[in-house]
Design a protein around this motif. Structure first.
Motif, short mmCIF file in Angstrom:
data_model
loop_
_atom_site.label_atom_id
_atom_site.label_comp_id
_atom_site.label_asym_id
_atom_site.label_seq_id
_atom_site.Cartn_x
_atom_site.Cartn_y
_atom_site.Cartn_z
N GLY A 1 2.94 5.95 -3.11
CA GLY A 1 4.11 6.80 -3.31
C GLY A 1 4.74 7.26 -2.01
O GLY A 1 5.45 8.24 -1.97
N GLY A 2 4.46 6.53 -0.95
CA GLY A 2 5.01 6.88 0.36
C GLY A 2 6.51 6.71 0.39
O GLY A 2 7.12 6.07 -0.47
N THR A 3 7.12 7.29 1.40
CA THR A 3 8.57 7.15 1.56
C THR A 3 8.87 5.89 2.36
O THR A 3 8.00 5.34 3.02
N ASN A 4 10.10 5.50 2.33
CA ASN A 4 10.48 4.29 3.06
C ASN A 4 10.96 4.62 4.47
O ASN A 4 11.53 3.78 5.14
N GLY A 5 10.75 5.86 4.92
CA GLY A 5 11.15 6.24 6.27
C GLY A 5 12.51 6.89 6.32
O GLY A 5 12.91 7.41 7.33
N ALA A 6 13.26 6.85 5.23
CA ALA A 6 14.58 7.47 5.21
C ALA A 6 14.43 8.95 4.88
O ALA A 6 13.60 9.35 4.09
N ASN A 7 15.25 9.78 5.53
CA ASN A 7 15.23 11.21 5.26
C ASN A 7 16.48 11.64 4.56
O ASN A 7 17.51 11.23 4.71
N GLN B 1 0.83 -1.21 0.00
CA GLN B 1 0.00 0.00 0.00
C GLN B 1 0.87 1.26 0.00
O GLN B 1 0.58 2.22 -0.72
N ALA B 2 1.93 1.26 0.80
CA ALA B 2 2.81 2.41 0.87
C ALA B 2 3.50 2.65 -0.48
O ALA B 2 3.65 3.79 -0.92
N GLU B 3 3.92 1.58 -1.13
CA GLU B 3 4.57 1.71 -2.43
C GLU B 3 3.60 2.24 -3.48
O GLU B 3 3.96 3.06 -4.31
N ARG B 4 2.36 1.77 -3.44
CA ARG B 4 1.35 2.22 -4.40
C ARG B 4 0.99 3.69 -4.19
O ARG B 4 0.71 4.40 -5.15
#
Length: 65
Positions: free
Chosen positions: A59-65, A54-57
């Motif tokens: 366009g969410g970030t992977n938590g890295a800044n 769901q996060a990938e779909r």
């Protein structure tokens, strides 16, 4: 020395005592890994994978800044 015919009988459920130590260990490891492969995937892991999809779909970030 064990010929190939005897080895194939063992891989089909024959006696591992007829094998050398290395072949017997390999046979037991194969049985163990096969049993692990057949285990169901835990619901918690499936839920985490769904969240990742769901996060990938979205366009969410992977938590890295």
């Amino acid at each position: 020395m064990i010929d190939r015919e005897e080895k194939s009988e063992t891989s089909r459920g024959g006696r591992t005592s007829d094998l050398g130590p290395t072949d017997a260990i390999a046979s037991q490891l194969k049985q163990f890994y096969t049993s692990v492969e057949e285990e169901p995937i835990p619901d918690r892991l499936l839920g985490l994978l769904d969240k990742l999809d769901q996060a990938e779909r979205s366009g969410g970030t992977n938590g890295a800044n």
